[in-house]
Scaffold this motif. Structure first.
Motif, PDB file in Angstrom:
ATOM      1  N   GLU A  96      -7.701  27.698  -6.274  1.00 12.51           N
ATOM      2  CA  GLU A  96      -7.958  28.925  -7.031  1.00 12.51           C
ATOM      3  C   GLU A  96      -6.776  29.263  -7.932  1.00 12.51           C
ATOM      4  O   GLU A  96      -6.945  29.634  -9.097  1.00 12.51           O
ATOM      5  CB  GLU A  96      -8.242  30.083  -6.074  1.00 12.51           C
ATOM      6  CG  GLU A  96      -9.592  30.011  -5.387  1.00 12.51           C
ATOM      7  CD  GLU A  96     -10.743  30.322  -6.336  1.00 12.51           C
ATOM      8  OE1 GLU A  96     -10.495  30.914  -7.407  1.00 12.51           O
ATOM      9  OE2 GLU A  96     -11.876  29.951  -6.013  1.00 12.51           O
ATOM     10  N   ALA A 101      -6.586  26.698 -10.824  1.00 11.40           N
ATOM     11  CA  ALA A 101      -7.661  26.919 -11.801  1.00 11.40           C
ATOM     12  C   ALA A 101      -7.356  28.139 -12.667  1.00 11.40           C
ATOM     13  O   ALA A 101      -7.584  28.115 -13.893  1.00 11.40           O
ATOM     14  CB  ALA A 101      -8.994  27.107 -11.085  1.00 11.40           C
ATOM     15  N   THR A 149     -11.284  22.388  -6.243  1.00  7.12           N
ATOM     16  CA  THR A 149     -10.786  22.646  -7.598  1.00  7.12           C
ATOM     17  C   THR A 149     -11.943  22.781  -8.578  1.00  7.12           C
ATOM     18  O   THR A 149     -11.945  23.666  -9.449  1.00  7.12           O
ATOM     19  CB  THR A 149      -9.851  21.517  -8.039  1.00  7.12           C
ATOM     20  OG1 THR A 149      -8.741  21.441  -7.138  1.00  7.12           O
ATOM     21  CG2 THR A 149      -9.334  21.749  -9.444  1.00  7.12           C
ATOM     22  N   LEU A 167     -12.692  26.001 -10.947  1.00  4.54           N
ATOM     23  CA  LEU A 167     -12.763  25.884 -12.404  1.00  4.54           C
ATOM     24  C   LEU A 167     -14.102  26.409 -12.933  1.00  4.54           C
ATOM     25  O   LEU A 167     -14.148  27.087 -13.971  1.00  4.54           O
ATOM     26  CB  LEU A 167     -12.571  24.430 -12.824  1.00  4.54           C
ATOM     27  CG  LEU A 167     -11.165  23.846 -12.618  1.00  4.54           C
ATOM     28  CD1 LEU A 167     -11.177  22.333 -12.766  1.00  4.54           C
ATOM     29  CD2 LEU A 167     -10.175  24.464 -13.601  1.00  4.54           C
TER      30      LEU A 167
END
Length: 353
Positions: free
Chosen positions: A340, A343, A18, A22
């Motif tokens: 993905e 984010a 994650t 991000l």
């Protein structure tokens, strides 16, 4: 109070994936990890555990799993080393030894309270703390009266302490079968289950199962949205576990019906003394820090979400929960895709504020 973009709670495979996603979207996450290293639960799993997916299917975004043999199944220590290397290469702030005690809403932001003092004000929060901290111990007949040793698979490391003993392993999943088969090499072991063990072939037509699920798209199909609860998953087997059960090492029996001291009673009325019971009975979401956040959890402590986004708390997301979206949501090889997506949607949410 320190102000940050996104607090990622948990520094294991889900939190690291994650943070990577991000960063790619221009956000600066801070990963807070309760333990002393960013490798998730892997350092605490039993020593002989291996990945169910080959090395070629076991990478997080941005770093291939190392090694020349892409078809091997990486073992416990390899995975720990890989996650440690991934964390070291990640251009994100990772704070270890930071246990989150509570997350609250304060105005338009989240307040993340740390057990050892300190608070973070975050525009968004991603929980990636997994389930290892909350082993599931079901109410089994006679278990509370049993005077022998009882441990969960979370506390099992190797068969050495149980050599020569009489053991019962409860469960019908991958960990239960693997632990029971390993113990049966040096102890007398019964695998106690509520029903027959269901197997799935590890290799089909010379290819690992993950090749076929990836080729057909089943691996990434959004099945999670249609399931209220995760289904029971079969035991992946290359033939050795089925053969071990057929040979009676371990033997399989229906679940015991009671206990008297160190003696268990089986469904056929037989009573025998047992040294230890290993509960390979799974885990539950470990999210006690969200209990003060209205709408984040249901009555059983499970996250209220749709494909990873909280349904009642804007800006809150979950990554790495079993069956969050697809077959591979809670796996090393699949969590990157969920990260993905989360984010991307969090970045869009924050851009609108």
């Amino acid at each position: 109070m320190e102000h940050i973009d996104v607090a990622v709670i948990g520094g294991g495979q889900s939190g690291l994936a994650t943070a990577h996603a991000l960063l790619r979207r221009g956000l600066r996450p801070v990963v807070v990890e309760a333990s002393d290293r960013a490798a998730g639960s892997w350092p605490h799993y039993y020593d002989s555990l291996t990945l169910f997916s080959p090395a070629r299917y076991s990478s997080l975004p941005g770093l291939s799993f190392p090694g020349a043999d892409r078809d091997r199944y990486p073992h416990h220590d390899e995975v720990v080393a890989y996650l440690t290397a991934y964390a070291n290469r990640l251009d994100a702030e990772i704070r270890t030894g930071c246990y989150v005690s509570a997350v609250r809403r304060t105005g338009g932001a989240f307040e993340v309270e740390l057990e050892r003092g300190g608070r973070l004000s975050a525009r968004a929060v991603v929980t990636a703390s997994g389930t290892f901290g909350r082993p599931h111990r079901p109410a089994l007949p006679g278990l509370e009266e049993f005077t022998g040793q009882v441990l969960h698979a979370a506390g099992y490391r190797s068969p050495a302490p149980f050599t020569g003993g009489r053991m019962v392993v409860v469960g019908a999943g991958n960990s239960a079968v693997q632990i029971a088969t390993e113990l049966a090499q040096t102890a007398r072991v019964t695998l106690a289950t509520r029903g027959p063990v269901k197997f799935a072939a590890q290799r089909i037509l010379g290819r690992d199962l993950h090749f076929w699920t990836a080729r057909t798209g089943l691996d990434t199909a959004p099945l999670g949205r249609f399931l209220a609860r995760p289904p029971a998953q079969p035991v992946l087997d290359d033939g050795r576990y089925r053969a071990a059960l057929a040979a009676g090492r371990p033997d399989r029996r229906p679940l015991f019906t009671g206990a008297d001291g160190a003696k268990l009673t089986w469904q056929d009325g037989q009573r025998e003394e047992v040294d230890a019971i290993v509960l390979a009975t799974g885990y539950r979401p470990d999210l006690p820090y969200l209990t003060a956040l209205d709408g984040a959890l249901d009555a059983e402590g499970n996250p209220r979400h749709r494909e990873g986004l909280a349904t009642a708390v804007p800006g809150l997301a979950f990554v790495g929960q079993e069956w969050q979206r697809s077959l591979s949501s809670n796996s090393l090889h699949g969590v990157g895709r969920d990260a993905e997506r989360i984010a991307q949607r969090l970045a869009a949410h924050l851009a609108r504020r």
